[in-house]
Design a protein around this motif. Structure first.
Motif, PDB file in Angstrom:
ATOM      1  N   THR A   1     117.951  53.777 -73.671  1.00 25.24           N
ATOM      2  CA  THR A   1     117.010  54.728 -74.262  1.00 25.24           C
ATOM      3  C   THR A   1     115.934  55.120 -73.257  1.00 25.24           C
ATOM      4  OG1 THR A   1     117.392  53.782 -76.449  1.00 25.24           O
ATOM      5  CG2 THR A   1     115.399  55.114 -76.167  1.00 25.24           C
TER       6      THR A   1
ATOM      7  N   ASN B   1     116.155  55.121 -69.974  1.00 24.54           N
ATOM      8  CA  ASN B   1     116.763  55.993 -68.955  1.00 24.54           C
ATOM      9  C   ASN B   1     116.998  57.402 -69.503  1.00 24.54           C
ATOM     10  OD1 ASN B   1     116.734  53.976 -67.057  1.00 24.54           O
ATOM     11  ND2 ASN B   1     118.819  53.297 -67.550  1.00 24.54           N
ATOM     12  N   LYS B   2     117.374  57.490 -70.773  1.00 26.12           N
ATOM     13  CA  LYS B   2     117.615  58.798 -71.391  1.00 26.12           C
ATOM     14  C   LYS B   2     116.346  59.643 -71.366  1.00 26.12           C
ATOM     15  CE  LYS B   2     118.449  60.747 -75.953  1.00 26.12           C
ATOM     16  NZ  LYS B   2     118.701  60.425 -77.355  1.00 26.12           N
ATOM     17  N   TYR B   3     115.212  59.032 -71.721  1.00 19.41           N
ATOM     18  CA  TYR B   3     113.974  59.779 -71.759  1.00 19.41           C
ATOM     19  C   TYR B   3     113.374  59.990 -70.372  1.00 19.41           C
ATOM     20  CZ  TYR B   3     114.220  59.759 -76.776  1.00 19.41           C
ATOM     21  OH  TYR B   3     114.624  59.952 -78.062  1.00 19.41           O
TER      22      TYR B   3
ATOM     23  N   LYS C   1     115.074  60.855 -67.806  1.00 20.45           N
ATOM     24  CA  LYS C   1     115.775  62.010 -67.259  1.00 20.45           C
ATOM     25  C   LYS C   1     115.123  63.317 -67.725  1.00 20.45           C
ATOM     26  CE  LYS C   1     120.335  59.976 -66.799  1.00 20.45           C
ATOM     27  NZ  LYS C   1     121.731  60.000 -67.266  1.00 20.45           N
ATOM     28  N   ASN C   2     114.494  63.284 -68.897  1.00 24.96           N
ATOM     29  CA  ASN C   2     113.889  64.493 -69.466  1.00 24.96           C
ATOM     30  C   ASN C   2     112.507  64.778 -68.919  1.00 24.96           C
ATOM     31  OD1 ASN C   2     116.115  64.995 -71.050  1.00 24.96           O
ATOM     32  ND2 ASN C   2     115.353  63.808 -72.762  1.00 24.96           N
ATOM     33  N   ILE C   3     111.963  63.888 -68.122  1.00 21.34           N
ATOM     34  CA  ILE C   3     110.606  64.099 -67.588  1.00 21.34           C
ATOM     35  C   ILE C   3     110.632  64.951 -66.350  1.00 21.34           C
ATOM     36  CG2 ILE C   3     108.649  62.942 -66.521  1.00 21.34           C
ATOM     37  CD1 ILE C   3     109.039  60.652 -68.429  1.00 21.34           C
TER      38      ILE C   3
END
Length: 83
Positions: A75, A77-79, A81-83
């Motif tokens: 989770t 790592n998922k967020y 990537k969005n930064i």
């Protein structure tokens, strides 16, 4: 039990132990369902090779105890990537 099932169960168990993998990863590697791998290494293996079963059970228990950590990292790592 049929010979090909016995061979498959032993190969799955050895693969899980050698690579310290989850049932899901073993299922992907062998091209079979997670349910089949789980049944093979938790039920069938016990009657085929008790020592191998104990080793696999150790790996599976370790994976179970670390599951929440891996989920949290995924989770994060998922967020990230969005930064």
């Amino acid at each position: 039990m049929w010979d090909y099932i016995t061979d498959r169960v032993i190969k799955e168990a050895e693969y899980i132990i050698e690579n310290n993998l989850t049932v899901r990863a073993a299922a992907i590697h062998f091209g079979i369902s997670k349910s089949t791998v789980h049944k093979d290494v938790t039920e069938r293996l016990r009657s085929i090779d008790k020592n191998l079963y104990v080793e696999v059970r150790g790996v599976l228990n370790k994976n179970l105890s670390e599951r929440h950590i891996r989920g949290g990292l995924a989770t994060k790592n998922k967020y990230m990537k969005n930064i």
